[in-house]
Every structure is written in C-alpha cells, then in structure tokens.
Enzyme design. Structure first.
Site, short mmCIF file in Angstrom:
data_model
loop_
_atom_site.label_atom_id
_atom_site.label_comp_id
_atom_site.label_asym_id
_atom_site.label_seq_id
_atom_site.Cartn_x
_atom_site.Cartn_y
_atom_site.Cartn_z
CB SER A 215 -0.90 0.00 1.24
OG SER A 215 -0.10 0.16 2.39
CB SER A 216 0.09 4.76 -1.02
OG SER A 216 -0.24 4.48 -2.35
CB VAL A 218 2.98 -0.15 4.19
CG1 VAL A 218 4.19 -0.92 4.70
CG2 VAL A 218 1.76 -0.48 5.04
N GLY A 219 4.27 1.87 2.02
CA GLY A 219 5.37 2.18 1.11
C GLY A 219 6.10 3.45 1.49
CD GLU A 236 3.42 -2.72 -8.29
OE1 GLU A 236 2.33 -2.12 -8.14
OE2 GLU A 236 3.55 -3.94 -8.26
CB CYS A 270 -1.60 -2.93 -7.47
SG CYS A 270 -0.50 -3.72 -8.61
#
Ligand code: UN1
Length: 478
Positions: A215-216, A218-219, A236, A270
């Site tokens: 996910s954005s 956690v990323g 990604e 995704c």
C-alpha cells in the site's frame, strides 16, 4: 454431530486428497520457512497457512528467526562478492535453470498459489507462468546490459558508462502476487549480478536496494526508513485504475474487459479496475450489459473449474469490504448490484457495482475488493480529468476506435498513469514492458524494458589516454 464436524475439519487439512499435490513440491504438514545458504531452516515462530475459501488450516510453517536472518545475510554478503564476478551471460544461464525448474512444476505451484491466496486456478497458474516468462526475459537481458560510449569534448579522452551490480537487493512482496512480483525483481536483480533477500528488511544497511510492493501508506514508511540510510528504494504501491468507455467503443469488448479487470483476483490486484467512466450516450447500455454479466459470475472454490470469483484473502479483508460499503453508502453511493458478504466459512463477498460521483472521498481510495464505481461523463477532456483526479497513478485504459482519442489519451494531456492502455483491461500487463506507476503509486518500474537499470549502479567513466591535461569547460588552471 461434533465428531462429524471434527472429521470434516481434518479432511479440510493437509491430509485431504486434493492437497496431495503439495508433496510433489516438497511440502508437508509442517515446513521450514527460511532458505539460508542452500538449506531450509526455521527456528522462529510457527504460523499456519490457511485456505481463504474455508478458513481451515492447510499446513504449518516455522518461520526464520533473527539468527536465521543474520546467518542468511552473512552468507548473502559473501555470495554477492563472488556472484558479481560471474560473467553476466553465465548468470543468465543460472536464471534459465531456475526457469526450467519452475516450468517442470508449473501446475503444482499454480495450484499452491490458488490454494493459499484464493485466486482462481487459471490465475494461479498464470502467475507462475509470469515468473517463468521473467526468467526467459532475464536470460536474454544478461547479454544486453549495455552501457553507452559518449563523445568527450577533450582530445585523447573517452567517456563511457559502466553498469555494475549493487550488491544485495531486498524484495518485499504482497500477498496478492506471492510469486510473480518476486520474479520481476529477482530474475532481473540476479542477472545484474546481485544477490536477493526476500523478507522485511528496510533498516538493514547491507541491503542496497529495497523493492517494495504494497500500500501507499506502508510504502511511504519503507521509503522514509530506507532513505534515512541513503539506500535506494523501488516502490510499486496502490492503484486506483479507471477504464474509460467512449461512445464509439466496441461495447461487448469493453464489458468483457471490465469484468476481468474488476472481478478478476476478487479485486485484489493493484491493477484492478476500480472506476468505470462511461460516455453518457452509452452509459445505460454499458451498465445494463455489465449487470447482466455480473449475474453470471460463478462464485466459489477457486480451485474448482468454472469459478470466476474466489474468496478475499483474509477475514479482515472481508470486514474491510463491509466497512467500505458502509462508507460508500454514507457518501451517496447507490449499489446497483452486490454490496454484501456471502455467508460461508470462507471470505467470500459479492461482486459489487456502485453508481457514485467521482468527487467524493471514498472514490479516491483503494478498496482492495471487487467493488466497481461507475460514473458518467460528456467529453474526453472531462473523462481524462476524472481519470487523473485520484492520488494514485498506476494503470488506466480507454475503449475507442478513434485515433484522435487514442493519441490524446497517451500524450502529454492524457492519462497520468504509468500503464496507459487502449482497448484492453487495466490489469494483466505483459512482462516485456516496465511495470509501475506515478504519484502515490511510488514511481518505480519493474520487470521489462530498461527497469534493470534500477538494480545496478551507473559509473560514468572518463579516460584520458593522452599525455596532456585539457580541462572541461575550457578552464586553464596553472
Ligand atoms: C499487482 O497487483 O501487484 O498487470 C501486480 C497485472 C499483473 C500484475 C499485478 N501482471 O495485473
């Protein structure tokens, strides 16, 4: 009654007849979860693998401990020094052998992916095929890690670019593609001369590049952690992908594509299509045809022939679906079909279509479930604006036959996503292209094209083969 229930539970476990294939790939009811320096290890906590179609335990895995990890990293650091000196085409040959080994167990591994993740069998097998394709791609690439030769402005000077290995590449993958995404990274990283660690690893300074899929939210944390030690990151992250249907589109083609893109993998890619933007002239026709095909979607055991929609991965995903539907309703979304969970032992939910405004908050978020938002537009300009109005920027697609629409769509004022399709779904990308997206999707590119450059360090080399010292920019010094 109780006895019967206990018996059924046992049958659902590893000893079940249709799980027998697991022994063909070396799995048993208890497995070591860590591969270190050529042997399987595990002295960490024991976890259970669970079938998302019935929430029954399949087998146990003893995870690696910190000590196992340390041992692995030390072996990896040593191996990296040797591996980077092996000529790249020879490294390619090793990757070719990995591909052959995967090929010989394609069906069993595909079944394993379906069983554990919950995606339908053709998609499970397709995922293993994707890592095999990556091996083939990487073998060819191993003879093409070319640098360029640049004309120097100075006499008797030569400029060139060398691509050297980074050292150790860490890969963190998500539950939805347990095998293909490792392949995108590992196959390329290996031929580039790196060793690969597959685990959670953001803080470890020995790891030069961390490739993260998830996910954005956690990323961003992973990126901050890796950046703090000046490591490299390849992200990604979340998508929120739209399909645009123009009024000249081939409607049956568009409807079939939307079905695969929105319902495939139970909406847990995704690249899943989450937003369907339809021209007002064909809106009702498209929606009616979609509602019709949604009625025919066979929901059930992902390993059973004919199933189109399997379960979500975990009970939590199913709860998130329920919560999502409540939020959708509270923000004015009108459920056209689905909207509920399916009472069963597994994590099944109904494929859902919601009519909603493109401007409400919930549409800007990625709900990892088969929920499709439909919305109406009048002009291509308006459709592109809606397409680009979300924080994420992974994939998008338009259905049209008109060249003027197609070239506008792929041009500077068109779609702002990393993957920009025409007359195909948003998902199911081929490995030959660079895969990844812009904005909150993280900016990384994996798999094909020149993605390999991220797994190497570039040295710009200027070599003086004369006896003079002419300086660049015409500088005269002393
Ligand atoms: C993902 O969901 O993380 O294009 C990757 C696709 C697949 C990969 C999806 N090849 O849908």
């Amino acid at each position: 009654m109780l006895q019967k229930k206990t018996l059924r539970k046992q049958e659902m476990g590893f000893s079940r007849k249709d799980y027998e294939f697991l022994t063909e790939i070396g799995l048993s009811s208890s497995n070591l979860g860590c591969f270190v320096n050529g042997t399987w290890k595990g002295s960490g906590p024991t976890i259970s693998t669970v079938n998302p179609a019935n929430n029954q335990k399949i087998a146990e895995v003893i995870e690696g401990s910190i000590q196992d990890y340390e041992e692995g990293m030390q072996a990896c650091s040593e191996a990296a020094k040797i591996w980077m000196q092996v000529p790249a085409p020879k490294r390619g040959d090793i990757v070719r052998q990995i591909g052959d080994a995967l090929r010989s167990k394609l069906l069993q591994l595909g079944r394993l992916v379906s069983l554990e993740m919950g995606k339908i069998l053709p998609e499970g097998i397709g995922e293993v095929q994707e890592i095999i394709d990556m091996c083939d791609f990487a073998v060819g690439l191993s003879r093409q890690l070319n640098g360029s030769i640049i004309p120097s402005e100075r006499p008797n000077h030569m400029m060139l670019e060398m691509w050297n290995p980074l050292g150790i590449v860490g890969v963190i993958t998500a539950f939805n593609f347990p095998c293909a995404v490792l392949g995108w990274n590992a196959c390329i990283a290996l031929v580039c001369g790196n060793c690969v660690v597959w685990k959670a690893i953001a803080k470890d300074r020995r790891i030069h590049l961390v490739s993260f899929t998830g996910s954005s939210k956690v990323g961003l944390k992973v990126q901050q952690t890796v950046n703090e030690r000046f490591g490299k990151c390849l992200l990604e992250l979340s998508g929120n992908n739209a399909i645009i249907v123009m009024d000249d589109a081939d409607i049956p083609l568009a409807v079939r594509s939307v079905l695969f893109a929105a319902v495939g993998t139970a909406g847990q890619r995704c690249t899943t299509c989450r937003r369907l933007l339809v021209h007002e002239n064909v809106y009702q026709t498209v929606v009616d045809q979609l509602l019709d095909v949604y009625k025919q979607v066979k929901i059930g055991d992902p390993l059973e022939k004919g199933t189109l929609l399997g379960p979500l991965h975990t009970p939590t995903s199913r709860k998130n679906f329920e919560k999502g539907i409540e939020i959708i309703k509270s923000q004015g979304g009108k459920i056209l079909t689905g909207g509920g969970i399916i009472e069963s032992e597994g994590n099944f939910v109904q494929p859902t279509i919601v009519e909603i405004s493109p401007n409400v908050d919930v549409v800007k978020e990625e709900l990892f479930a088969p929920v499709l938002y439909v919305m109406k537009f009048k002009t291509l300009k308006e459709a592109i604006e809606i397409n680009n109005s979300v924080p994420q920027g992974l994939s998008s697609s338009i259905f049209t036959r008109k060249p003027e629409y197609i070239f506008k769509w792929i041009g500077p004022q068109g779609s702002d996503t990393g993957i920009v399709n025409v007359n195909i779904p948003t998902n199911g990308a081929e490995i030959g292209g660079a895969f990844g997206g812009e904005k909150a999707t993280g900016g990384g590119r994996e798999a094909g094209s020149d993605s390999w450059k991220q797994y190497m360090r570039r040295s710009t080399c200027t070599i003086n083969y004369g006896n003079e010292l002419p300086l660049a920019q015409g500088i005269n010094f002393g």
